[in-house]
Design a protein around this motif. Sequence first.
Motif, PDB file in Angstrom:
ATOM      1  N   LYS A 142       0.138   4.018   1.437  1.00 51.36           N
ATOM      2  CA  LYS A 142       0.560   4.456   2.882  1.00 51.36           C
ATOM      3  C   LYS A 142       1.590   3.747   3.655  1.00 51.36           C
ATOM      4  O   LYS A 142       2.189   4.389   4.536  1.00 51.36           O
ATOM      5  N   GLU A 143       1.800   2.541   3.308  1.00 50.28           N
ATOM      6  CA  GLU A 143       2.822   1.499   3.942  1.00 50.28           C
ATOM      7  C   GLU A 143       4.232   2.457   3.832  1.00 50.28           C
ATOM      8  O   GLU A 143       4.856   2.501   4.389  1.00 50.28           O
TER       9      GLU A 143
ATOM     10  N   GLN B 297       4.708   5.381   2.547  1.00 53.50           N
ATOM     11  CA  GLN B 297       4.840   6.997   3.158  1.00 53.50           C
ATOM     12  C   GLN B 297       5.169   6.889   4.631  1.00 53.50           C
ATOM     13  O   GLN B 297       6.093   7.540   5.215  1.00 53.50           O
TER      14      GLN B 297
ATOM     15  N   GLN C  60       0.705  -1.367   0.066  1.00 53.40           N
ATOM     16  CA  GLN C  60       0.064  -0.192  -0.102  1.00 53.40           C
ATOM     17  C   GLN C  60       0.874   1.241  -0.009  1.00 53.40           C
ATOM     18  O   GLN C  60       2.024   1.381   0.662  1.00 53.40           O
TER      19      GLN C  60
END
Length: 56
Positions: free
Chosen positions: A28-29, A31, A26
């Motif tokens: 988000k991971e 980031q 992801q």
Amino acid sequence: MVNKDRLYQTFGELLYVVAIRDGVIQQKEVQILEEILKAHPKGKEITWSFNPHCGV
């Protein structure tokens, strides 16, 4: 003695394996990982595995 740069690269590879466990990394991971490691002097070496052009 193990080369420290290689040690950091290997640590990044291990983080990659954990992140890809569910089949998809992801954004988000990535980031969150970049945020955690941005102050680390070898942060780029640790996160190299997450580069889509690295061949992993």
